[in-house]
Write an enzyme that holds these catalytic residues in place. Structure first.
Site, PDB file in Angstrom:
ATOM      1  N   ALA A  57      20.592  12.306  44.069  1.00 15.48           N
ATOM      2  CA  ALA A  57      19.480  11.684  44.762  1.00 15.48           C
ATOM      3  C   ALA A  57      19.123  10.382  44.200  1.00 15.48           C
ATOM      4  O   ALA A  57      18.444   9.454  45.032  1.00 15.48           O
ATOM      5  CB  ALA A  57      18.426  12.630  45.023  1.00 15.48           C
TER       6      ALA A  57
ATOM      7  N   GLY B  59      29.936   7.128  40.416  1.00 25.41           N
ATOM      8  CA  GLY B  59      30.220   8.281  41.046  1.00 25.41           C
ATOM      9  C   GLY B  59      29.329   9.430  40.539  1.00 25.41           C
ATOM     10  O   GLY B  59      28.413   9.213  39.817  1.00 25.41           O
TER      11      GLY B  59
ATOM     12  N   HIS C  52      20.905   7.932  42.846  1.00 27.95           N
ATOM     13  CA  HIS C  52      21.962   6.932  43.505  1.00 27.95           C
ATOM     14  C   HIS C  52      21.600   6.833  45.134  1.00 27.95           C
ATOM     15  O   HIS C  52      21.683   5.551  45.653  1.00 27.95           O
ATOM     16  CB  HIS C  52      23.420   7.227  43.394  1.00 27.95           C
ATOM     17  CG  HIS C  52      23.792   7.551  42.048  1.00 27.95           C
ATOM     18  ND1 HIS C  52      24.184   8.755  41.729  1.00 27.95           N
ATOM     19  CD2 HIS C  52      24.197   6.591  41.061  1.00 27.95           C
ATOM     20  CE1 HIS C  52      24.525   8.541  40.383  1.00 27.95           C
ATOM     21  NE2 HIS C  52      24.629   7.408  40.122  1.00 27.95           N
TER      22      HIS C  52
END
Ligand code: PAF
Length: 285
Positions: free
Chosen positions: A35, A31, A37
């Site tokens: 950008a 989580g 990911h």
């Protein structure tokens, strides 16, 4: 986008996709998406029929309770970004779903997990390998997408997949960087302004050290010089700056002709630990 939090719910969804012949990709994350990911999601979207992104802050890969407690958790915003990026399923299990009472298994990948982050974070890669193996089993993904910023992690996962005959292809995607070169990381948001400015020294020092070694410079002297420059920029401690063979992470004292090599570093700015790595072009290449 559907949000699923149970193994049974995820399995039912993936089985239905597979009955239709869909190829499934997974982007495992903890989580606090950025950008970097989203570029993995994009790569998965381009290759796969269906994309799952997992968001799970994995307690068993943290060697430090404070690091686990302060790890950024932004599930609502993550969900918004993933829906926009065209993800089919956000899989966000609870810790109790992932590790029910009585859970007693750990996967240890020897060799590639020795030294570097594995040397300074005891048990970290056992925790990573264990949760990633579970995520592969839970998502039944055909391909999994990881960022090269965590270069040692990618090698650990590749080794595990090969050794355990896991039916998943690992796709490693290039590190995404800010305009000043800093590798994108969920931890960057914890840098205070002065530390954020100093953080850009890390990729600059690594790039200079990599070209020095590629040009035939003495490896030990180049690594020592890089450590000194990081310390002078305020990194404390500098945990490691090392040259390793890219394929199996064997330590390298010289740059062997024709062997792809990688320069890897980890260092702290205040209470934020940063890692980065760069390829070292083969000599004469
Ligand atoms: O790279 C990460 O975010 C984590 O180590 C991973 C692969 C999601 C496992 O928890």
């Amino acid at each position: 986008m559907e949000t699923i939090s149970t193994v049974a719910g995820l399995r039912a969804c993936v089985r239905a996709w597979k009955r239709e012949g869909a190829r499934v990709g997974v982007v495992p994350t903890m989580g606090a998406l950025h950008a970097g990911h989203l570029s993995l999601v994009q790569a998965a979207r381009a290759r796969m029929d269906r994309v799952i992104t997992t968001v799970f802050v994995n307690p068993i890969q943290f060697d430090n309770a404070d690091d686990l407690a302060t790890y950024p958790r932004t599930l609502a915003e993550d969900g918004r970004l993933l829906a926009q990026a065209g993800v089919d399923v956000l899989y966000a299990p609870t810790a109790a779903e992932m590790y029910p009472p009585g859970f007693a298994t750990r996967i240890t990948v020897a060799g590639v997990s020795a030294g570097l982050c594995g040397g300074v974070r005891p048990g970290h890669f056992d925790g990573v390998a264990t949760v990633v193996c579970k995520l592969f089993m839970q998502t039944l993904a055909d391909c999994a997408f990881f960022g090269e910023k965590d270069f040692q992690q990618v090698q650990v996962i590749r080794r595990m997949v090969a050794d355990l005959d896991l039916p998943v292809e690992i796709v490693a995607c290039p590190t995404r960087r800010e305009a000043d070169g800093l590798a994108l990381s969920s931890r960057n948001r914890r840098l205070v302004p002065a530390a954020r400015q100093a953080a850009a020294v890390l990729p600059r020092v690594l790039a200079a050290c990599a070209s020095d070694i590629a040009a035939g410079g003495d490896v030990a002297a180049a690594l020592l010089g890089a450590r000194d420059r990081l310390a002078a920029a305020g990194f404390d401690p500098v945990e490691y700056v090392e040259l390793r063979a890219a394929a199996d992470l064997q330590p390298l004292a010289i740059l062997p002709p024709g062997t792809p090599a990688r320069l890897l570093a980890a260092a702290w700015l205040g209470d934020v630990r940063l890692i980065d790595n760069m390829p070292v072009p083969p000599q004469g290449g």
